[in-house]
Enzyme design. Structure first.
Site, PDB file in Angstrom:
ATOM      1  N   HIS A   1    -117.444  51.629  33.232  1.00 35.90           N
ATOM      2  CA  HIS A   1    -117.742  50.187  33.253  1.00 35.90           C
ATOM      3  C   HIS A   1    -118.795  49.778  32.226  1.00 35.90           C
ATOM      4  O   HIS A   1    -119.491  48.772  32.424  1.00 35.90           O
ATOM      5  CB  HIS A   1    -118.201  49.759  34.650  1.00 35.90           C
ATOM      6  CG  HIS A   1    -117.077  49.439  35.585  1.00 35.90           C
ATOM      7  ND1 HIS A   1    -116.371  48.261  35.542  1.00 35.90           N
ATOM      8  CD2 HIS A   1    -116.525  50.151  36.600  1.00 35.90           C
ATOM      9  CE1 HIS A   1    -115.441  48.253  36.474  1.00 35.90           C
ATOM     10  NE2 HIS A   1    -115.497  49.397  37.125  1.00 35.90           N
TER      11      HIS A   1
ATOM     12  N   HIS B   1    -104.997  47.090  30.435  1.00 33.48           N
ATOM     13  CA  HIS B   1    -105.824  46.837  31.612  1.00 33.48           C
ATOM     14  C   HIS B   1    -105.151  45.767  32.458  1.00 33.48           C
ATOM     15  O   HIS B   1    -104.627  44.784  31.942  1.00 33.48           O
ATOM     16  CB  HIS B   1    -107.196  46.356  31.151  1.00 33.48           C
ATOM     17  CG  HIS B   1    -108.134  45.989  32.257  1.00 33.48           C
ATOM     18  ND1 HIS B   1    -108.303  44.691  32.698  1.00 33.48           N
ATOM     19  CD2 HIS B   1    -108.959  46.750  33.025  1.00 33.48           C
ATOM     20  CE1 HIS B   1    -109.190  44.675  33.668  1.00 33.48           C
ATOM     21  NE2 HIS B   1    -109.613  45.897  33.885  1.00 33.48           N
TER      22      HIS B   1
END
Length: 384
Positions: free
Chosen positions: A190, A290
């Site tokens: 992340h 994604h």
């Protein structure tokens, strides 16, 4: 055929949809969700609608160019997410107009089904945490998944004590023990780490042979990402916060990552996602789009997955398989989703569900991604 109206809906938490209607009675659906920005993207779409109404919906590339280039200020998460929704909805209309799956209009499929990975991991080494992880793994294994993604929980500083790193490393090796060597495991950092810490952690888990580590550092600095890639013996991935081929240019040409993760709902839609994939093919990089939102976004991703040779695997979360918005959910069989044969993007939208208004927790700064995140020990701002 002319565009007659552009409607917007918010039927679920973290879910924004658009429906573009035409005078031929054909409608195109798409997802316009930009997590953490639920009110601003709809305003952008309202502006784009002023241009679109009265236009031929089949001139997809022409509209992409006009919307992207007409304003003096280009790009940005809001503009590209709004453009992505319009683009995907137009591809849906085109497929329905010609009576073919939309991937036939992009050159035809190069594969028969799309490999997907699910989110699963051991985030808590307590007895309860391990039981929760085992229960979810058992459920996912029944669908035949052969790849899973997890990540280190909580906020991370420039460096962490050995106990913090060891806990994540232990969980990673335990995951490998549970699934065996035939399953691929991936880890999403992340963008919470510095290059030095990311390199250290990556080298601690190299023995369990990850498929990739995603966003080891924030996305703004491609050179920092390359520093990590050059010191790690497995693939590095990035791209969900890069918004068009120009954002990807340095990552691709500098070969800062082996695997690219453009998000079809944010990078300008299927038209731009395909261009990014074609660009990356020259450098032998593969795409793994994604997709952490809903089923319409997943359909738009798979439109491109179906037609580009350098596709590797598709992300999907539980909600992206249907979330009550489709008359028939996407079905995962043996870790794959078979290509659809129906016209358009393959999504048969349940319009009663898709057009209802969400009445749960209010949208806004604190209700979606973003909000306030602080380090507990000193109150300084931490990355989400």
């Amino acid at each position: 055929m002319k565009i007659t109206h552009v409607e917007q809906f918010a039927p679920r938490h973290r879910t924004r949809l658009i429906r573009i209607g035409t005078d031929a009675g054909i409608s195109g659906w798409a997802e316009s969700t930009l997590e953490g920005k639920p009110r601003s993207v709809p305003a952008v779409i309202d502006e784009y609608a002023e241009y679109l109404i009265g236009k031929d919906p089949l001139r997809i590339e022409h509209h992409w160019q006009q919307i992207y280039r007409s304003a003096f200020f280009r790009g940005g998460a809001h503009n590209m997410s709004a453009l992505a929704a319009v683009d995907a909805a137009l591809w849906d209309i085109a497929g329905k107009h010609y009576g073919v799956p939309s991937y036939q209009l992009m050159g035809g499929a190069v594969r028969d089904r799309i490999r997907v990975y699910a989110h699963w991991g051991i985030r808590d080494l307590s007895e309860q945490g391990l039981e929760t992880a085992r229960t979810r793994l058992d459920m996912l294994q029944k669908k035949g998944y052969t790849a899973y993604k997890a990540g280190p929980s909580g906020s991370w500083r420039a460096h962490e004590p050995p106990s913090r790193i060891d806990q994540f490393v232990e969980a990673a090796y335990m995951m490998r023990e549970w699934v065996g060597p035939d399953v691929e495991l991936c880890f999403d950092f992340h963008g919470k780490m510095t290059p030095a810490l990311a390199i250290e952690v990556c080298n601690e888990i190299k023995g369990m042979r990850p498929m990739f580590v995603e966003e080891p550092v924030p996305q703004e600095n491609a050179d920092a990402l390359k520093l990590v890639a050059d010191h790690v013996p497995f693939p590095i991935a990035t791209g969900e916060r890069l918004l068009n081929r120009w954002d990807f240019r340095r990552v691709i040409e500098n070969q800062s990552a082996a695997l690219l993760q453009p998000d079809v709902a944010h990078c300008g839609g299927p038209s731009e996602l395909k261009k990014i994939a074609n660009y990356a093919e020259v450098y032998y990089q593969h795409i793994m789009p994604h997709c952490a939102i809903g089923p319409l976004a997943l359909g738009a991703c798979m439109l491109v997955d179906a037609v580009v040779p350098n596709f590797l695997i598709q992300e999907q979360v539980d909600a992206s398989l249907g979330n009550g918005l489709l008359k028939q959910d996407w079905e995962v069989v043996d870790g794959h989703i078979r290509l659809w044969e129906t016209p358009g993007l393959g999504v048969d939208v349940d319009e009663a569900e898709a057009t209802r208004e969400f009445t749960g927790e209010s949208y806004g700064y604190h209700a979606e991604l973003g909000g306030e995140t602080y380090h507990e020990n000193d109150g300084s701002v931490a990355d989400w």
